[in-house]
Every structure is written in structure tokens, then in C-alpha cells.
Write a protein that holds these residues in place. Structure first.
Motif: not given
Length: 62
Positions: A39-42
Motif C-alpha cells: 500500500n506504499a506509494p512507491t
């Protein structure tokens, strides 16, 4: 003498890392990839960059 290769993730030239098929991933990016939550942006950026490895194989084969 160490070989300097361009990382497919950060696109920087580095000495240390892993070879994945015909692509190089530096140690720093490898560590970041394996510790990044989905779920991290990266996360999606890593997925897209890793997909490019498959594209390179198709170009070599064809």
C-alpha cells in the motif's frame, strides 16, 4: 576489478547488486523493494520498473 552496472530501478550506476535475468538491481533498491508494503506509494513504481525486465527479455528473444 568490479563491474559497474546501471540499476533498472534507480537508474544509477552501481557496483553491488543482483542480476535478475538480464537486468541489474542494486543492493539499495533490492532492500527497498523487499521492505516496501503493497500500500506504499512507491510500490507501483517498483512493479512497473520490474515489468520492464520482462519487456527486455521479449526484445532479446524477438
Amino acid at each position: 576489478m568490479s563491474t559497474i552496472l546501471k540499476c533498472v530501478i534507480c537508474e544509477e550506476k552501481k557496483e553491488n547488486g543482483i542480476q535478475v535475468i538480464h537486468a541489474f538491481i542494486c543492493d539499495e533498491c533490492e532492500k527497498e523493494i523487499v521492505t516496501t508494503e503493497t500500500n506504499a506509494p512507491t510500490y507501483n513504481t517498483f512493479v512497473e520498473k520490474l515489468k520492464s525486465i520482462n519487456t527486455r527479455i521479449e526484445e532479446i528473444v524477438n
